[in-house]
Scaffold this motif. Structure first.
Motif, PDB file in Angstrom:
ATOM      1  N   GLU A   1      28.096 -24.939  44.788  1.00 49.99           N
ATOM      2  CA  GLU A   1      28.447 -24.632  46.142  1.00 49.99           C
ATOM      3  C   GLU A   1      29.848 -25.401  46.339  1.00 49.99           C
ATOM      4  OE1 GLU A   1      26.395 -24.891  49.806  1.00 49.99           O
ATOM      5  OE2 GLU A   1      24.533 -24.504  49.017  1.00 49.99           O
ATOM      6  N   TRP A   2      31.060 -24.688  46.507  1.00 51.43           N
ATOM      7  CA  TRP A   2      32.285 -25.284  46.253  1.00 51.43           C
ATOM      8  C   TRP A   2      32.524 -26.125  47.416  1.00 51.43           C
ATOM      9  CZ3 TRP A   2      36.148 -24.714  42.713  1.00 51.43           C
ATOM     10  CH2 TRP A   2      35.882 -23.590  41.694  1.00 51.43           C
ATOM     11  N   ALA A   3      33.173 -27.403  47.146  1.00 50.19           N
ATOM     12  CA  ALA A   3      33.716 -28.178  48.082  1.00 50.19           C
ATOM     13  C   ALA A   3      34.753 -27.502  48.991  1.00 50.19           C
ATOM     14  CB  ALA A   3      34.076 -29.715  47.750  1.00 50.19           C
ATOM     15  N   GLN A   4      34.784 -27.933  50.195  1.00 54.56           N
ATOM     16  CA  GLN A   4      35.794 -27.076  50.970  1.00 54.56           C
ATOM     17  C   GLN A   4      36.726 -28.007  51.746  1.00 54.56           C
ATOM     18  OE1 GLN A   4      33.506 -25.388  54.167  1.00 54.56           O
ATOM     19  NE2 GLN A   4      32.832 -23.485  52.876  1.00 54.56           N
ATOM     20  N   THR A   5      38.146 -27.442  51.881  1.00 59.72           N
ATOM     21  CA  THR A   5      39.235 -28.067  52.570  1.00 59.72           C
ATOM     22  C   THR A   5      39.923 -27.365  53.430  1.00 59.72           C
ATOM     23  OG1 THR A   5      41.362 -29.519  51.884  1.00 59.72           O
ATOM     24  CG2 THR A   5      40.752 -27.405  50.672  1.00 59.72           C
ATOM     25  N   THR A   6      40.759 -27.992  54.364  1.00 51.52           N
ATOM     26  CA  THR A   6      41.301 -27.279  55.308  1.00 51.52           C
ATOM     27  C   THR A   6      42.605 -27.138  55.125  1.00 51.52           C
ATOM     28  OG1 THR A   6      41.530 -29.384  56.557  1.00 51.52           O
ATOM     29  CG2 THR A   6      39.625 -27.874  57.085  1.00 51.52           C
ATOM     30  N   VAL A   7      43.104 -27.714  54.214  1.00 53.72           N
ATOM     31  CA  VAL A   7      44.746 -27.840  53.810  1.00 53.72           C
ATOM     32  C   VAL A   7      44.975 -26.932  52.297  1.00 53.72           C
ATOM     33  CG1 VAL A   7      46.765 -29.096  53.542  1.00 53.72           C
ATOM     34  CG2 VAL A   7      45.139 -29.650  55.449  1.00 53.72           C
ATOM     35  N   ASP A   8      45.688 -26.121  52.318  1.00 54.44           N
ATOM     36  CA  ASP A   8      45.843 -25.327  50.942  1.00 54.44           C
ATOM     37  C   ASP A   8      47.266 -26.049  50.793  1.00 54.44           C
ATOM     38  OD1 ASP A   8      45.851 -23.779  48.969  1.00 54.44           O
ATOM     39  OD2 ASP A   8      46.354 -22.104  50.110  1.00 54.44           O
ATOM     40  N   GLU A   9      47.587 -27.113  50.113  1.00 53.98           N
ATOM     41  CA  GLU A   9      48.589 -27.488  49.580  1.00 53.98           C
ATOM     42  C   GLU A   9      48.676 -27.815  47.918  1.00 53.98           C
ATOM     43  OE1 GLU A   9      49.890 -31.082  51.943  1.00 53.98           O
ATOM     44  OE2 GLU A   9      50.056 -30.168  53.442  1.00 53.98           O
ATOM     45  N   GLY A  10      47.651 -28.047  47.392  1.00 53.39           N
ATOM     46  CA  GLY A  10      47.263 -28.371  46.101  1.00 53.39           C
ATOM     47  C   GLY A  10      47.553 -27.304  45.170  1.00 53.39           C
ATOM     48  N   SER A  11      47.522 -27.440  43.803  1.00 59.70           N
ATOM     49  CA  SER A  11      47.793 -26.481  42.926  1.00 59.70           C
ATOM     50  C   SER A  11      46.710 -26.874  41.764  1.00 59.70           C
ATOM     51  CB  SER A  11      49.166 -26.628  42.275  1.00 59.70           C
ATOM     52  OG  SER A  11      49.490 -27.634  41.682  1.00 59.70           O
ATOM     53  N   GLY A  12      45.711 -25.974  41.732  1.00 60.03           N
ATOM     54  CA  GLY A  12      44.772 -26.465  40.576  1.00 60.03           C
ATOM     55  C   GLY A  12      44.400 -25.296  40.046  1.00 60.03           C
ATOM     56  N   ASP A  13      44.129 -25.565  38.640  1.00 61.67           N
ATOM     57  CA  ASP A  13      43.684 -24.673  37.818  1.00 61.67           C
ATOM     58  C   ASP A  13      42.521 -24.620  37.336  1.00 61.67           C
ATOM     59  OD1 ASP A  13      44.031 -22.221  35.917  1.00 61.67           O
ATOM     60  OD2 ASP A  13      44.970 -23.450  34.358  1.00 61.67           O
ATOM     61  N   ILE A  14      41.466 -23.468  37.408  1.00 62.20           N
ATOM     62  CA  ILE A  14      40.093 -23.645  37.179  1.00 62.20           C
ATOM     63  C   ILE A  14      39.841 -23.284  35.413  1.00 62.20           C
ATOM     64  CG2 ILE A  14      39.367 -23.145  39.327  1.00 62.20           C
ATOM     65  CD1 ILE A  14      38.615 -20.236  38.312  1.00 62.20           C
ATOM     66  N   GLN A  15      40.891 -22.963  34.759  1.00 62.51           N
ATOM     67  CA  GLN A  15      40.695 -23.026  33.245  1.00 62.51           C
ATOM     68  C   GLN A  15      40.699 -24.162  32.619  1.00 62.51           C
ATOM     69  OE1 GLN A  15      40.117 -19.985  31.976  1.00 62.51           O
ATOM     70  NE2 GLN A  15      40.438 -18.685  33.696  1.00 62.51           N
ATOM     71  N   ARG A  16      39.682 -24.320  31.857  1.00 60.10           N
ATOM     72  CA  ARG A  16      39.211 -25.278  31.155  1.00 60.10           C
ATOM     73  C   ARG A  16      39.142 -26.711  32.144  1.00 60.10           C
ATOM     74  NH1 ARG A  16      39.460 -25.112  25.569  1.00 60.10           N
ATOM     75  NH2 ARG A  16      40.150 -27.033  25.509  1.00 60.10           N
ATOM     76  N   THR A  17      38.433 -26.655  32.906  1.00 58.81           N
ATOM     77  CA  THR A  17      38.105 -27.752  33.883  1.00 58.81           C
ATOM     78  C   THR A  17      36.653 -28.028  33.590  1.00 58.81           C
ATOM     79  OG1 THR A  17      37.489 -26.326  35.664  1.00 58.81           O
ATOM     80  CG2 THR A  17      39.722 -26.898  35.548  1.00 58.81           C
ATOM     81  N   LEU A  18      36.206 -29.394  34.414  1.00 56.43           N
ATOM     82  CA  LEU A  18      35.223 -29.853  34.305  1.00 56.43           C
ATOM     83  C   LEU A  18      34.498 -29.622  35.644  1.00 56.43           C
ATOM     84  CD1 LEU A  18      35.681 -33.601  32.923  1.00 56.43           C
ATOM     85  CD2 LEU A  18      34.508 -31.628  31.796  1.00 56.43           C
TER      86      LEU A  18
END
Length: 140
Positions: A51-68
């Motif tokens: 189950e994904w962790a949730q956040t209230t602020v959308d300021e980041g930049s994450g890529d889900i390719q090749r992640t742990l």
């Protein structure tokens, strides 16, 4: 000068058949199926009860390719395969220069002690920047 004439038989033109529109529809459905097959195989599967962790602020930049992927019980996955500590070091070596900036998909039920322990381990293995990938929380 004598001329000889011979009748010319012209074939009758065939009646024009209307264009079959189902061929275009078949092509579109085939391309859509091909797209869905390719898109479904690009991302490795997550653990079953993730189950994904949730956040209230959308300021980041994450890529889900090749992640742990960090599960709720602290188990670490990479590309659909669970890892042990040696497996993590092997993955970091395989990532090479990309391992300096690493992203982790976090289960929302993961204990903070597990995340901190993993961060310390990754920092000891030359990871300079660690990004936690979450989803935006739906507002009521």
């Amino acid at each position: 000068m004598k001329r000889y004439t011979k009748p010319i038989h012209l074939p009758k033109p065939l009646a024009h058949r209307p264009a079959d529109s189902s061929l275009a529809l078949i092509n579109v459905v085939f391309l859509l199926l091909l797209f869905l097959l390719v898109a479904g195989t690009l991302r490795p599967p997550l653990p079953e009860d993730f189950e994904w962790a949730q956040t209230t602020v959308d300021e980041g930049s994450g890529d889900i390719q090749r992640t742990l992927v960090l599960t709720r019980n602290g188990e670490l996955w990479f590309e659909g395969v669970p890892l042990d500590r040696q497996g993590i070091t092997d993955v970091l070596e395989d990532l090479g220069s990309d391992a300096g900036n690493l992203s982790i998909q976090v289960d929302k039920r993961t204990k903070m002690a597990e995340i901190a322990g993993l961060a310390d381990f990754l920092q000891a293995n030359s990871v300079r920047r660690l990004t936690l990938v979450t989803v935006e929380k739906e507002q009521p």
